[in-house]
Write a protein that holds these residues in place. Structure first.
Motif, PDB file in Angstrom:
ATOM      1  N   PHE A   1       0.562  15.287  -5.082  1.00 27.50           N
ATOM      2  CA  PHE A   1      -0.583  14.789  -5.833  1.00 27.50           C
ATOM      3  C   PHE A   1      -1.790  15.707  -5.672  1.00 27.50           C
ATOM      4  O   PHE A   1      -1.826  16.578  -4.802  1.00 27.50           O
ATOM      5  CB  PHE A   1      -0.924  13.361  -5.378  1.00 27.50           C
ATOM      6  N   LEU A   2      -2.787  15.518  -6.539  1.00 27.37           N
ATOM      7  CA  LEU A   2      -4.004  16.326  -6.512  1.00 27.37           C
ATOM      8  C   LEU A   2      -4.618  16.341  -5.112  1.00 27.37           C
ATOM      9  O   LEU A   2      -4.800  15.284  -4.491  1.00 27.37           O
ATOM     10  CB  LEU A   2      -5.027  15.761  -7.507  1.00 27.37           C
ATOM     11  N   GLY A   3      -4.928  17.528  -4.618  1.00 27.32           N
ATOM     12  CA  GLY A   3      -5.580  17.658  -3.323  1.00 27.32           C
ATOM     13  C   GLY A   3      -4.688  17.466  -2.127  1.00 27.32           C
ATOM     14  O   GLY A   3      -5.176  17.371  -0.991  1.00 27.32           O
ATOM     15  N   SER A   4      -3.370  17.424  -2.333  1.00 25.38           N
ATOM     16  CA  SER A   4      -2.463  17.166  -1.217  1.00 25.38           C
ATOM     17  C   SER A   4      -2.107  18.420  -0.432  1.00 25.38           C
ATOM     18  O   SER A   4      -1.401  18.329   0.581  1.00 25.38           O
ATOM     19  CB  SER A   4      -1.178  16.501  -1.720  1.00 25.38           C
ATOM     20  N   GLY A   5      -2.546  19.585  -0.869  1.00 24.52           N
ATOM     21  CA  GLY A   5      -2.339  20.795  -0.084  1.00 24.52           C
ATOM     22  C   GLY A   5      -1.199  21.680  -0.531  1.00 24.52           C
ATOM     23  O   GLY A   5      -0.707  22.502   0.243  1.00 24.52           O
TER      24      GLY A   5
ATOM     25  N   VAL B   1      -4.379  11.670   4.840  1.00 27.81           N
ATOM     26  CA  VAL B   1      -5.628  10.906   4.826  1.00 27.81           C
ATOM     27  C   VAL B   1      -5.709   9.987   3.614  1.00 27.81           C
ATOM     28  O   VAL B   1      -6.098   8.821   3.717  1.00 27.81           O
ATOM     29  CB  VAL B   1      -6.843  11.851   4.874  1.00 27.81           C
ATOM     30  N   ASN B   2      -5.334  10.499   2.445  1.00 26.47           N
ATOM     31  CA  ASN B   2      -5.560   9.776   1.193  1.00 26.47           C
ATOM     32  C   ASN B   2      -4.311   9.226   0.543  1.00 26.47           C
ATOM     33  O   ASN B   2      -4.390   8.581  -0.504  1.00 26.47           O
ATOM     34  CB  ASN B   2      -6.268  10.705   0.193  1.00 26.47           C
ATOM     35  N   ALA B   3      -3.155   9.450   1.130  1.00 23.85           N
ATOM     36  CA  ALA B   3      -1.903   9.096   0.455  1.00 23.85           C
ATOM     37  C   ALA B   3      -1.762   7.598   0.220  1.00 23.85           C
ATOM     38  O   ALA B   3      -1.251   7.181  -0.821  1.00 23.85           O
ATOM     39  CB  ALA B   3      -0.711   9.608   1.259  1.00 23.85           C
ATOM     40  N   THR B   4      -2.199   6.772   1.161  1.00 23.59           N
ATOM     41  CA  THR B   4      -2.028   5.335   1.002  1.00 23.59           C
ATOM     42  C   THR B   4      -2.736   4.833  -0.252  1.00 23.59           C
ATOM     43  O   THR B   4      -2.170   4.061  -1.041  1.00 23.59           O
ATOM     44  CB  THR B   4      -2.558   4.589   2.241  1.00 23.59           C
ATOM     45  N   LEU B   5      -3.966   5.277  -0.464  1.00 26.59           N
ATOM     46  CA  LEU B   5      -4.706   4.877  -1.658  1.00 26.59           C
ATOM     47  C   LEU B   5      -4.035   5.416  -2.913  1.00 26.59           C
ATOM     48  O   LEU B   5      -3.951   4.717  -3.935  1.00 26.59           O
ATOM     49  CB  LEU B   5      -6.146   5.379  -1.565  1.00 26.59           C
TER      50      LEU B   5
ATOM     51  N   ALA C   1       2.047   9.707  -7.950  1.00 27.77           N
ATOM     52  CA  ALA C   1       2.250   9.978  -6.525  1.00 27.77           C
ATOM     53  C   ALA C   1       3.552   9.358  -6.035  1.00 27.77           C
ATOM     54  O   ALA C   1       4.295   9.972  -5.252  1.00 27.77           O
ATOM     55  CB  ALA C   1       1.061   9.443  -5.722  1.00 27.77           C
ATOM     56  N   VAL C   2       3.855   8.153  -6.494  1.00 31.04           N
ATOM     57  CA  VAL C   2       5.095   7.489  -6.083  1.00 31.04           C
ATOM     58  C   VAL C   2       6.303   8.255  -6.606  1.00 31.04           C
ATOM     59  O   VAL C   2       7.297   8.453  -5.890  1.00 31.04           O
ATOM     60  CB  VAL C   2       5.112   6.037  -6.579  1.00 31.04           C
TER      61      VAL C   2
ATOM     62  N   HIS D   1      11.077  -2.646   0.071  1.00 27.44           N
ATOM     63  CA  HIS D   1      10.325  -2.819  -1.161  1.00 27.44           C
ATOM     64  C   HIS D   1       8.877  -2.422  -0.929  1.00 27.44           C
ATOM     65  O   HIS D   1       8.258  -2.839   0.042  1.00 27.44           O
ATOM     66  CB  HIS D   1      10.405  -4.285  -1.605  1.00 27.44           C
ATOM     67  N   ASP D   2       8.336  -1.604  -1.816  1.00 26.08           N
ATOM     68  CA  ASP D   2       6.927  -1.251  -1.764  1.00 26.08           C
ATOM     69  C   ASP D   2       6.199  -2.139  -2.766  1.00 26.08           C
ATOM     70  O   ASP D   2       6.344  -1.982  -3.972  1.00 26.08           O
ATOM     71  CB  ASP D   2       6.725   0.232  -2.110  1.00 26.08           C
ATOM     72  N   ASP D   3       5.439  -3.100  -2.246  1.00 23.53           N
ATOM     73  CA  ASP D   3       4.928  -4.188  -3.070  1.00 23.53           C
ATOM     74  C   ASP D   3       4.025  -3.742  -4.204  1.00 23.53           C
ATOM     75  O   ASP D   3       4.009  -4.344  -5.266  1.00 23.53           O
ATOM     76  CB  ASP D   3       4.170  -5.194  -2.193  1.00 23.53           C
ATOM     77  N   VAL D   4       3.234  -2.676  -4.000  1.00 21.84           N
ATOM     78  CA  VAL D   4       2.175  -2.365  -4.951  1.00 21.84           C
ATOM     79  C   VAL D   4       2.725  -1.962  -6.309  1.00 21.84           C
ATOM     80  O   VAL D   4       2.344  -2.494  -7.340  1.00 21.84           O
ATOM     81  CB  VAL D   4       1.270  -1.253  -4.380  1.00 21.84           C
ATOM     82  N   LEU D   5       3.666  -1.034  -6.334  1.00 22.42           N
ATOM     83  CA  LEU D   5       4.172  -0.531  -7.601  1.00 22.42           C
ATOM     84  C   LEU D   5       5.625  -0.938  -7.849  1.00 22.42           C
ATOM     85  O   LEU D   5       6.268  -0.410  -8.742  1.00 22.42           O
ATOM     86  CB  LEU D   5       4.037   1.001  -7.640  1.00 22.42           C
ATOM     87  N   GLY D   6       6.145  -1.855  -7.081  1.00 23.84           N
ATOM     88  CA  GLY D   6       7.471  -2.385  -7.347  1.00 23.84           C
ATOM     89  C   GLY D   6       8.597  -1.418  -7.098  1.00 23.84           C
ATOM     90  O   GLY D   6       9.649  -1.514  -7.737  1.00 23.84           O
ATOM     91  N   VAL D   7       8.435  -0.475  -6.155  1.00 21.18           N
ATOM     92  CA  VAL D   7       9.479   0.500  -5.854  1.00 21.18           C
ATOM     93  C   VAL D   7      10.375  -0.059  -4.760  1.00 21.18           C
ATOM     94  O   VAL D   7       9.897  -0.504  -3.712  1.00 21.18           O
ATOM     95  CB  VAL D   7       8.876   1.840  -5.412  1.00 21.18           C
ATOM     96  N   THR D   8      11.663  -0.039  -4.995  1.00 26.01           N
ATOM     97  CA  THR D   8      12.648  -0.546  -4.046  1.00 26.01           C
ATOM     98  C   THR D   8      13.622   0.560  -3.689  1.00 26.01           C
ATOM     99  O   THR D   8      14.072   1.299  -4.562  1.00 26.01           O
ATOM    100  CB  THR D   8      13.440  -1.724  -4.644  1.00 26.01           C
ATOM    101  N   SER D   9      13.942   0.690  -2.411  1.00 23.03           N
ATOM    102  CA  SER D   9      15.013   1.595  -1.989  1.00 23.03           C
ATOM    103  C   SER D   9      16.032   0.798  -1.188  1.00 23.03           C
ATOM    104  O   SER D   9      15.660  -0.086  -0.405  1.00 23.03           O
ATOM    105  CB  SER D   9      14.460   2.746  -1.141  1.00 23.03           C
ATOM    106  N   PHE D  10      17.295   1.080  -1.418  1.00 19.95           N
ATOM    107  CA  PHE D  10      18.349   0.392  -0.681  1.00 19.95           C
ATOM    108  C   PHE D  10      19.596   1.255  -0.663  1.00 19.95           C
ATOM    109  O   PHE D  10      19.716   2.222  -1.423  1.00 19.95           O
ATOM    110  CB  PHE D  10      18.649  -0.979  -1.282  1.00 19.95           C
TER     111      PHE D  10
END
Length: 348
Positions: free
Chosen positions: A10-14, A131-135, A143-144, A239-248
């Protein structure tokens, strides 16, 4: 076939800082690098010669090409220069923009009628800002998708993160993409760039649980001992609740019929490919002594690869899925019905 490594984030991630470091390593002397603009990477002090309007040769020995149009055009230009003997390279690194979806580039490598004869997917490297990845993950689907596409995740700015922030982020990244290895940007270049072949499947799929810990026969995780034998058992479901991403993961103890599996996976990705970020797997096939590594992204399935040997542990097939808006139970029912297997589980 020349491997192409995709550097995304993502933008600014290095990404640019990481690319600068990689280009200074001797192992990169045989690489060609596709970037968006030369000026953004700060390579002026490395310039050695300009081969044409888009291609320069660096003092490190790298070929550097700016992408002014489509990635396919830039790769085609490099391949033509190599065919004429004007340049030489043994791999390619493509740096994407910070908002880029990685899948169209991967699709180009697989579907382009000319490029697919000369280039192959060499792995996806995703930088993640500690630093900013969670947001960013909370609010930006790009980003996801970049994280879900990764074969290796490179954490940057870890020195600026708050105490405890690093591990919390690692846990969340493992929930989104349990098959990706996580390293820091300070890791040796060999650790960042190495291991993008079939052997990496063993670590990503057979040797780790979803939290990134190495599993042994006595690790105590439920995926190793349910008290009785199943044809397939659940290995991880997060499950990642915010954007509905599931891994299994699905673990299948019986040998698999390759024709039936190929048909099932093709039909699954044809119908739901837009919502299946990734499927990776090691398969124990009927009549095969060696495992087969498979890898699909959205609607694309890359050519299967024979691994040289089975890693330690039981010879079981394992499939890891990263989904958006699909339930693991839906995949479980589809797999069990089509393959004719009973006792397939997708829940602990």
């Amino acid at each position: 076939m020349t491997p192409v490594i995709l550097l995304t984030g993502f933008l600014g991630s290095g990404k640019t800082t990481l690319l600068q470091r990689l280009l200074q390593d001797r192992s990169m002397e045989g690489a060609a690098v596709l970037i968006n603009e030369f000026g953004e990477v700060g390579l002026d002090h490395h310039l050695l010669d300009r081969i044409d309007d888009n291609v320069i040769l660096l003092k490190s020995g790298c070929i550097c090409c700016t992408v002014r149009g489509e990635v396919a055009e830039a790769l085609g230009n490099l391949d033509s220069l190599r065919a004429r003997g004007e340049i030489a390279f043994d791999r390619v690194v493509i740096e994407t923009t910070g908002l880029a979806d990685p899948y169209p580039v991967l699709q180009t490598l697989t579907a382009h009628p000319v490029l697919r004869s000369h280039f192959t997917n060499g792995g996806v490297l995703t930088t993640v800002d500690a630093v900013n990845a969670t947001l960013q993950v909370d609010h930006r689907a790009e980003a996801v998708r970049q994280i879900a596409a990764a074969d290796r995740i490179v954490l940057t700015k870890t020195d600026l993160a708050e105490p405890g922030q690093d591990q919390a982020l690692r846990d969340r990244l493992a929930r989104i993409n349990p098959a990706a290895r996580i390293v820091t940007s300070e890791a040796p270049v060999a650790a960042i760039l190495g291991g993008f072949g079939p052997a990496a499947f063993a670590e990503g799929l057979l040797g780790r649980n979803a939290h990134g810990h190495i599993c042994g026969p006595d690790c105590g995780h439920e995926s190793h001992d349910h008290g009785h034998r199943h044809h397939a058992s659940h290995a991880a479901h997060h499950h990642d609740d915010v954007l509905g991403v599931t891994s299994f993961s699905l673990v299948i103890e019986d040998e698999i019929n390759w024709t039936m599996f190929g048909t099932w996976l093709t039909l699954l990705l044809h119908k739901h490919g837009d919502r299946i970020f990734r499927v990776k797997g090691i398969l124990a096939l009927e009549g095969e002594d060696r495992p087969i590594a498979v890898h699909g992204v959205q609607h694309l399935v890359h050519a299967p690869t024979h691994m040289t040997h089975w890693p330690e542990g039981p010879r079981q097939s394992r499939l890891v899925f990263i989904l958006e808006g699909l339930s693991p139970e839906q995949i479980r029912r589809s797999f069990a019905a089509f393959m004719g297997l009973s006792g397939v589980r997708a829940a602990a």
